[in-house]
Design a protein around this motif. Structure first.
Motif, PDB file in Angstrom:
ATOM      1  N   LEU A 213       0.823  -1.207   0.000  1.00  0.00           N
ATOM      2  CA  LEU A 213       0.000   0.000   0.000  1.00  0.00           C
ATOM      3  C   LEU A 213       0.858   1.259   0.000  1.00  0.00           C
ATOM      4  CD1 LEU A 213      -2.835  -0.953   2.528  1.00  0.00           C
ATOM      5  CD2 LEU A 213      -3.009  -0.800   0.048  1.00  0.00           C
ATOM      6  N   MET A 214       1.961   1.239   0.736  1.00  0.00           N
ATOM      7  CA  MET A 214       2.834   2.409   0.803  1.00  0.00           C
ATOM      8  C   MET A 214       3.457   2.701  -0.552  1.00  0.00           C
ATOM      9  SD  MET A 214       4.735   2.312   4.505  1.00  0.00           S
ATOM     10  CE  MET A 214       5.176   4.047   4.353  1.00  0.00           C
ATOM     11  N   SER A 215       3.775   1.654  -1.305  1.00  0.00           N
ATOM     12  CA  SER A 215       4.365   1.871  -2.625  1.00  0.00           C
ATOM     13  C   SER A 215       3.397   2.574  -3.562  1.00  0.00           C
ATOM     14  CB  SER A 215       4.801   0.536  -3.235  1.00  0.00           C
ATOM     15  OG  SER A 215       3.672  -0.284  -3.516  1.00  0.00           O
ATOM     16  N   GLY A 216       2.109   2.443  -3.290  1.00  0.00           N
ATOM     17  CA  GLY A 216       1.100   3.130  -4.095  1.00  0.00           C
ATOM     18  C   GLY A 216       0.604   4.408  -3.469  1.00  0.00           C
ATOM     19  N   GLY A 217       1.251   4.844  -2.370  1.00  0.00           N
ATOM     20  CA  GLY A 217       0.847   6.080  -1.714  1.00  0.00           C
ATOM     21  C   GLY A 217      -0.489   5.993  -1.022  1.00  0.00           C
ATOM     22  N   MET A 218      -0.885   4.777  -0.594  1.00  0.00           N
ATOM     23  CA  MET A 218      -2.207   4.576  -0.013  1.00  0.00           C
ATOM     24  C   MET A 218      -2.205   4.541   1.510  1.00  0.00           C
ATOM     25  SD  MET A 218      -3.874   4.354  -2.848  1.00  0.00           S
ATOM     26  CE  MET A 218      -5.482   3.724  -2.397  1.00  0.00           C
ATOM     27  N   VAL A 219      -1.030   4.735   2.130  1.00  0.00           N
ATOM     28  CA  VAL A 219      -0.921   4.710   3.591  1.00  0.00           C
ATOM     29  C   VAL A 219      -0.168   5.953   4.038  1.00  0.00           C
ATOM     30  CG1 VAL A 219      -0.092   3.404   5.590  1.00  0.00           C
ATOM     31  CG2 VAL A 219      -0.859   2.195   3.563  1.00  0.00           C
ATOM     32  N   ASP A 220      -0.530   6.478   5.198  1.00  0.00           N
ATOM     33  CA  ASP A 220       0.205   7.620   5.757  1.00  0.00           C
ATOM     34  C   ASP A 220       1.701   7.308   5.786  1.00  0.00           C
ATOM     35  OD1 ASP A 220      -2.004   9.133   6.117  1.00  0.00           O
ATOM     36  OD2 ASP A 220      -2.185   8.790   8.274  1.00  0.00           O
ATOM     37  N   GLN A 221       2.512   8.279   5.418  1.00  0.00           N
ATOM     38  CA  GLN A 221       3.951   8.067   5.325  1.00  0.00           C
ATOM     39  C   GLN A 221       4.608   7.827   6.676  1.00  0.00           C
ATOM     40  OE1 GLN A 221       5.789   7.694   2.437  1.00  0.00           O
ATOM     41  NE2 GLN A 221       3.690   7.588   1.636  1.00  0.00           N
ATOM     42  N   ASP A 222       3.961   8.238   7.775  1.00  0.00           N
ATOM     43  CA  ASP A 222       4.564   8.021   9.086  1.00  0.00           C
ATOM     44  C   ASP A 222       4.260   6.635   9.649  1.00  0.00           C
ATOM     45  OD1 ASP A 222       1.877   8.411   9.516  1.00  0.00           O
ATOM     46  OD2 ASP A 222       2.138   9.704  11.269  1.00  0.00           O
ATOM     47  N   VAL A 223       3.584   5.785   8.868  1.00  0.00           N
ATOM     48  CA  VAL A 223       3.288   4.415   9.297  1.00  0.00           C
ATOM     49  C   VAL A 223       4.482   3.522   8.993  1.00  0.00           C
ATOM     50  CG1 VAL A 223       1.846   2.385   8.894  1.00  0.00           C
ATOM     51  CG2 VAL A 223       0.795   4.656   9.026  1.00  0.00           C
ATOM     52  N   ASP A 224       4.992   2.859  10.009  1.00  0.00           N
ATOM     53  CA  ASP A 224       6.090   1.900   9.849  1.00  0.00           C
ATOM     54  C   ASP A 224       5.471   0.520   9.654  1.00  0.00           C
ATOM     55  OD1 ASP A 224       8.100   0.004  10.192  1.00  0.00           O
ATOM     56  OD2 ASP A 224       9.177   1.196  11.671  1.00  0.00           O
ATOM     57  N   PRO A 225       5.569  -0.078   8.452  1.00  0.00           N
ATOM     58  CA  PRO A 225       4.911  -1.364   8.196  1.00  0.00           C
ATOM     59  C   PRO A 225       5.329  -2.459   9.162  1.00  0.00           C
ATOM     60  CG  PRO A 225       5.638  -0.376   6.137  1.00  0.00           C
ATOM     61  CD  PRO A 225       6.232   0.445   7.241  1.00  0.00           C
ATOM     62  N   VAL A 226       6.621  -2.541   9.462  1.00  0.00           N
ATOM     63  CA  VAL A 226       7.103  -3.612  10.336  1.00  0.00           C
ATOM     64  C   VAL A 226       6.620  -3.400  11.765  1.00  0.00           C
ATOM     65  CG1 VAL A 226       9.143  -4.743  11.282  1.00  0.00           C
ATOM     66  CG2 VAL A 226       9.111  -4.047   8.877  1.00  0.00           C
ATOM     67  N   ALA A 227       6.766  -2.188  12.275  1.00  0.00           N
ATOM     68  CA  ALA A 227       6.325  -1.901  13.641  1.00  0.00           C
ATOM     69  C   ALA A 227       4.809  -2.037  13.765  1.00  0.00           C
ATOM     70  CB  ALA A 227       6.764  -0.496  14.050  1.00  0.00           C
ATOM     71  N   THR A 228       4.089  -1.620  12.729  1.00  0.00           N
ATOM     72  CA  THR A 228       2.632  -1.701  12.766  1.00  0.00           C
ATOM     73  C   THR A 228       2.169  -3.149  12.744  1.00  0.00           C
ATOM     74  OG1 THR A 228       2.470   0.412  11.606  1.00  0.00           O
ATOM     75  CG2 THR A 228       0.509  -0.967  11.626  1.00  0.00           C
ATOM     76  N   SER A 229       2.849  -3.997  11.974  1.00  0.00           N
ATOM     77  CA  SER A 229       2.457  -5.403  11.909  1.00  0.00           C
ATOM     78  C   SER A 229       2.647  -6.094  13.249  1.00  0.00           C
ATOM     79  CB  SER A 229       3.260  -6.133  10.828  1.00  0.00           C
ATOM     80  OG  SER A 229       4.631  -6.217  11.182  1.00  0.00           O
ATOM     81  N   GLN A 230       3.529  -5.563  14.075  1.00  0.00           N
ATOM     82  CA  GLN A 230       3.747  -6.118  15.407  1.00  0.00           C
ATOM     83  C   GLN A 230       2.532  -5.880  16.308  1.00  0.00           C
ATOM     84  OE1 GLN A 230       6.308  -7.949  16.566  1.00  0.00           O
ATOM     85  NE2 GLN A 230       5.477  -8.065  18.660  1.00  0.00           N
ATOM     86  N   LEU A 231       1.695  -4.897  15.952  1.00  0.00           N
ATOM     87  CA  LEU A 231       0.532  -4.566  16.774  1.00  0.00           C
ATOM     88  C   LEU A 231      -0.412  -5.745  16.932  1.00  0.00           C
ATOM     89  CD1 LEU A 231      -0.370  -0.982  15.482  1.00  0.00           C
ATOM     90  CD2 LEU A 231       0.825  -1.594  17.596  1.00  0.00           C
ATOM     91  N   ILE A 232      -0.545  -6.571  15.871  1.00  0.00           N
ATOM     92  CA  ILE A 232      -1.492  -7.692  15.978  1.00  0.00           C
ATOM     93  C   ILE A 232      -1.013  -8.695  17.016  1.00  0.00           C
ATOM     94  CG2 ILE A 232      -0.469  -9.069  14.094  1.00  0.00           C
ATOM     95  CD1 ILE A 232      -3.364  -9.964  13.461  1.00  0.00           C
TER      96      ILE A 232
END
Length: 428
Positions: A213-232
């Protein structure tokens, strides 16, 4: 279409010669799914899938059709039926269609048919232009709850991801539904290793989805994919520990048993029974609850009013019923007061929704949002705004601008990602 004699339709009520299966014969099974005509298809947003998936009209409803192998289709069909009987949030299996051939007699893949879940959306269609951090967190929390529910009944998913999940709005949060059980396994119970493997799959898959999603500009730029995936993983472990972990307390603190049960109820889970044992030195007691399926508030609301809604919606409506009873009928029996609320409040609201707005949101979600709207109006105006006044304001200023979540209309030549960007307002 005249079906070939080898076509085999298996449904929950039997075969294609029985009621239910006969309706399926009207679909173009002698054509590859990717070539089905527009006249047979329903324009709804689709999530990502390793298989060809299409939505089709079927006798006034919509079904999802997936092409796969016969073994996989029959196995997933049976798994979904078993999960349904366990009251797990998942799509409803309708049929397996095997023995398909094209007009030249060439074999076509077996199809699994499931019922489209009304008002549900794949995660890519939950947002309008960009997925914001708070929306993403709510999606992951919903997925973590679903994963806990699955693990409690012994279901190992094997492919946990946002893509394999459908989401419905639930009073400001989201409710998650399993949509793909192809890799799943149902056991009497799961080992710690099986649960941890599902969690690791979830972490890796969600990180990959967010990077895409980030590669397509569909997620806020301050979202860290790896850190966010740890949330689950964090959300899952907090909930799992709350539901299954032991709690110790002193003999004079038995009130903490009720406190623990109330906390579990607030999460939507019931406690069927619990065991209390003493520690070796006898100085403390240990509580081990036996948690059963979630839906405490759902079941209470269903018993009081007959309304079958999402858990958070039920919690909010029950609170309104309690307030309605306290203000208007303090001496009335709870069931009688709930019935009066159903007629005087809920049905009044649903009857007031114009026909052209009825597909925007589920009635229970409309009721929840109306109550929130009324609260904001009252706070801003420093007075108690009457419900009819709040309803008129909501119907004029809020509901018309909501996206129609019962049927998001797509242009046949438009890609799914662009099609869900139709609204100009961000609805996260």
């Amino acid at each position: 279409m005249t079906p070939r004699s080898g076509l085999d339709i298996t449904t929950s009520v039997g075969t294609g010669r029985t009621e239910g299966g006969s309706e399926l014969l009207g679909l173009p099974w002698d054509t590859s799914l990717e070539d089905w005509p527009e006249s047979a298809l329903a324009a709804l947003p689709r999530g990502l899938s390793r298989h060809v998936v299409r939505f089709a009209h079927l006798e006034g409803s919509v079904v999802a059709v997936k092409e796969t192998t016969e073994f996989s289709a029959r196995r997933e069909y049976q798994l979904l039926r078993r999960l349904e009987r366990l009251d797990i949030p998942c799509v409803e299996p309708v049929a397996v269609v095997a023995g398909r051939t094209d007009p030249d007699g060439e074999p076509l893949p077996t199809a699994l048919v499931t019922r489209h879940l009304r008002f549900s959306l794949p995660y890519r269609a939950v947002f309008s232009r960009r997925l914001h951090r708070d929306t993403l967190t709510r999606l992951i929390d919903a997925l973590a709850l679903l994963l806990v529910e699955l693990h409690l009944v012994g279901f190992y998913w094997g492919d946990v991801s946002l893509s394999n999940t459908l989401f419905r709005r639930d009073a400001g949060a989201f409710a998650a539904y399993l949509v793909d059980a192809e890799t799943g396994e149902l056991h009497p119970s799961l080992s710690h290793g099986q649960r941890e493997h599902d969690l690791e799959l979830a972490r890796v898959n969600i990180a990959g989805e967010l990077m895409d999603l980030m590669s397509g500009g569909m997620v806020d730029q301050d979202v860290d994919p790896v850190a966010t995936s740890q949330l689950i993983i964090d959300a899952y472990r907090r909930l799992w520990d709350e539901l299954t972990g032991d709690m110790s307390f002193r003999p004079g603190e038995r009130w903490r048993v009720e406190e623990r049960i109330r906390r579990l109820n607030s999460l939507g889970f019931d406690v069927e029974e619990y065991a209390i044992r003493t520690t070796e030195d006898g100085s403390r007691l240990v509580l081990q609850p036996k948690v059963v399926d979630p839906g405490h508030h759902q079941r209470r609301l269903l018993g009081l009013t007959g309304l079958d809604v999402q858990e958070n919606q039920a919690r909010r409506l029950l609170r309104d019923i309690d307030e309605y009873r306290a203000v208007n009928h303090p001496d009335m029996d709870e069931h009688e007061a709930a019935n009066r609320w159903l007629i005087d409040v809920f049905e009044l609201v649903t009857r007031s929704i114009p026909a052209d707005l009825s597909g925007k949101l589920e009635p229970a979600e409309v009721m929840h949002q109306l109550l929130e709207h009324r609260w904001y109006l009252s706070e801003n105006q420093s007075r108690s705004v009457p419900l009819p006044e709040a309803l008129q304001s909501y119907l004029e200023t809020v509901l018309p601008h909501r996206r129609d979540e019962d049927a998001v209309v797509l242009h046949p030549t438009t890609t799914m990602l662009r099609a869900v960007e139709l609204p100009s307002e961000n609805y996260d």
